[in-house]
Enzyme design. Sequence first.
Site, PDB file in Angstrom:
ATOM      1  N   ASP A   1       4.130  -0.906  -8.779  1.00 21.01           N
ATOM      2  CA  ASP A   1       3.808  -0.102  -9.963  1.00 21.01           C
ATOM      3  C   ASP A   1       3.842   1.376  -9.597  1.00 21.01           C
ATOM      4  OD1 ASP A   1       1.490  -0.457  -8.235  1.00 21.01           O
ATOM      5  OD2 ASP A   1       0.538   0.890  -9.664  1.00 21.01           O
TER       6      ASP A   1
ATOM      7  N   GLU B   1       0.038  -7.142  -9.808  1.00 22.82           N
ATOM      8  CA  GLU B   1       0.939  -7.027 -10.962  1.00 22.82           C
ATOM      9  C   GLU B   1       0.207  -7.396 -12.258  1.00 22.82           C
ATOM     10  OE1 GLU B   1       4.493  -9.184 -10.217  1.00 22.82           O
ATOM     11  OE2 GLU B   1       5.455  -8.603 -12.093  1.00 22.82           O
TER      12      GLU B   1
ATOM     13  N   ASP C   1       0.855  -1.192   0.000  1.00 19.25           N
ATOM     14  CA  ASP C   1       0.000   0.000   0.000  1.00 19.25           C
ATOM     15  C   ASP C   1       0.892   1.243   0.000  1.00 19.25           C
ATOM     16  OD1 ASP C   1      -2.443  -1.442   0.127  1.00 19.25           O
ATOM     17  OD2 ASP C   1      -2.091  -1.795   2.258  1.00 19.25           O
TER      18      ASP C   1
ATOM     19  N   THR D   1       2.097 -11.187  -9.139  1.00 21.81           N
ATOM     20  CA  THR D   1       1.103 -11.097  -8.076  1.00 21.81           C
ATOM     21  C   THR D   1      -0.238 -10.706  -8.722  1.00 21.81           C
ATOM     22  OG1 THR D   1       1.186  -8.726  -7.584  1.00 21.81           O
ATOM     23  CG2 THR D   1       2.974 -10.069  -6.692  1.00 21.81           C
ATOM     24  N   GLU D   2      -1.297 -10.731  -7.934  1.00 17.78           N
ATOM     25  CA  GLU D   2      -2.603 -10.309  -8.464  1.00 17.78           C
ATOM     26  C   GLU D   2      -2.548  -8.858  -8.938  1.00 17.78           C
ATOM     27  OE1 GLU D   2      -2.375 -12.102  -5.679  1.00 17.78           O
ATOM     28  OE2 GLU D   2      -3.790 -13.770  -5.874  1.00 17.78           O
TER      29      GLU D   2
HETATM   30  C1  LIG Z   1      -2.067  -3.548  -2.292  1.00 21.01           C
HETATM   31  S1  LIG Z   1      -2.160  -5.115  -1.570  1.00 21.01           S
HETATM   32  C2  LIG Z   1      -1.024  -6.082  -2.520  1.00 21.01           C
HETATM   33  C3  LIG Z   1      -1.258  -7.554  -2.377  1.00 21.01           C
HETATM   34  C4  LIG Z   1      -0.290  -8.480  -3.125  1.00 21.01           C
HETATM   35  N1  LIG Z   1       1.061  -8.366  -2.625  1.00 21.01           N
HETATM   36  C5  LIG Z   1      -0.315  -8.227  -4.609  1.00 21.01           C
HETATM   37  O1  LIG Z   1       0.680  -7.695  -5.134  1.00 21.01           O
HETATM   38  O2  LIG Z   1      -1.306  -8.584  -5.263  1.00 21.01           O
HETATM   39  C6  LIG Z   1      -1.292  -4.880  -0.040  1.00 21.01           C
HETATM   40  C7  LIG Z   1      -1.554  -5.962   1.007  1.00 21.01           C
HETATM   41  O3  LIG Z   1      -0.726  -5.692   2.131  1.00 21.01           O
HETATM   42  C8  LIG Z   1      -1.459  -5.974   3.318  1.00 21.01           C
HETATM   43  N2  LIG Z   1      -0.857  -5.180   4.396  1.00 21.01           N
HETATM   44  C9  LIG Z   1      -0.855  -3.830   4.518  1.00 21.01           C
HETATM   45  N3  LIG Z   1      -0.202  -3.455   5.624  1.00 21.01           N
HETATM   46  C10 LIG Z   1       0.223  -4.602   6.217  1.00 21.01           C
HETATM   47  C11 LIG Z   1       0.956  -4.870   7.404  1.00 21.01           C
HETATM   48  N4  LIG Z   1       1.368  -3.878   8.201  1.00 21.01           N
HETATM   49  N5  LIG Z   1       1.216  -6.155   7.713  1.00 21.01           N
HETATM   50  C12 LIG Z   1       0.790  -7.167   6.919  1.00 21.01           C
HETATM   51  N6  LIG Z   1       0.094  -6.964   5.775  1.00 21.01           N
HETATM   52  C13 LIG Z   1      -0.185  -5.702   5.438  1.00 21.01           C
HETATM   53  C14 LIG Z   1      -2.882  -5.574   2.981  1.00 21.01           C
HETATM   54  O4  LIG Z   1      -3.812  -6.212   3.821  1.00 21.01           O
HETATM   55  C15 LIG Z   1      -2.988  -6.019   1.519  1.00 21.01           C
HETATM   56  O5  LIG Z   1      -3.498  -7.325   1.405  1.00 21.01           O
END
Ligand SMILES: C[S@@+](CC[C@H](N)C(=O)[O-])C[C@H]1O[C@@H](n2cnc3c(N)ncnc32)[C@H](O)[C@@H]1O
Length: 211
Positions: free
Chosen positions: A154, A194, A118, A191-192
């Site tokens: 990205d 990506e 994020d 990844t999803e």
């Molecule tokens: C934008 S998504 C990307 C998911 C995956 N890596 C992908 O590329 O498809 C970010 C993920 O990080 C997790 N996340 C955010 N902060 C986190 C933290 N402090 N510890 C563990 N997971 C976290 C969120 O719940 C979310 O599922």
Amino acid sequence: MRVRKRKGAEDYLESHPQYVILNPEDAKGKWHQVFGNTNPIHIEVGSGKGAFITGMALKNPDINYIGIDIQVSVLSYALDKVLESQAPNVRLLRVDGSSLVNYFEKGEVAQMYLNFSDPWPKTKHEKRRLTYKTFLDTYKDILPENGEIHFKTDNRGLFEYSLASFSQYGMILKQVWLDLHASDFEGNVMTEYEQKFSSNGQVIYRVEAQF
Ligand SMILES: C[S@@+](CC[C@H](N)C(=O)[O-])C[C@H]1O[C@@H](n2cnc3c(N)ncnc32)[C@H](O)[C@@H]1O
């Protein structure tokens, strides 16, 4: 990423203790027992719906993988993928990336991945970025000397921020990709996020940083 609550997700995770580690503090220092072998352990923090971690596990059977995410519903979708893949070398953990020292001894994790974290673009949210210095402190505490973080995104702003954060921390930027998919990098597992972003024509950045 916020995912809509999935009904029964918590029960679903709890009913698969062979894949979802329910009391991870008990596993600290004993992860090789959890996997039943002494293969190296790689983790992904913020593993989302699990395409990367299961893809990597299938591709590299001699490495153990742990997908870590804070959201129950997201992790439940990752469990779908793990069950479908039947990969024996993958586990899931629902914990916050900031608390990893509670679950891993120094050097217990051989390598780690951050994918499409994020971005938290507002300055007031800088501390939530998974490449902020306090997170780097945590990662350093569980990786071996010279341990590595492999990071893809990205998001140009987050990428620039993370390069600076790694470098200010004294890490070595071993290799940087400004357009991963146009490069000769081999063996990329998408990844999803990506898949989604690259199909929209967005460039994917990647860095390998070493403590
Ligand atoms: C934008 S998504 C990307 C998911 C995956 N890596 C992908 O590329 O498809 C970010 C993920 O990080 C997790 N996340 C955010 N902060 C986190 C933290 N402090 N510890 C563990 N997971 C976290 C969120 O719940 C979310 O599922």
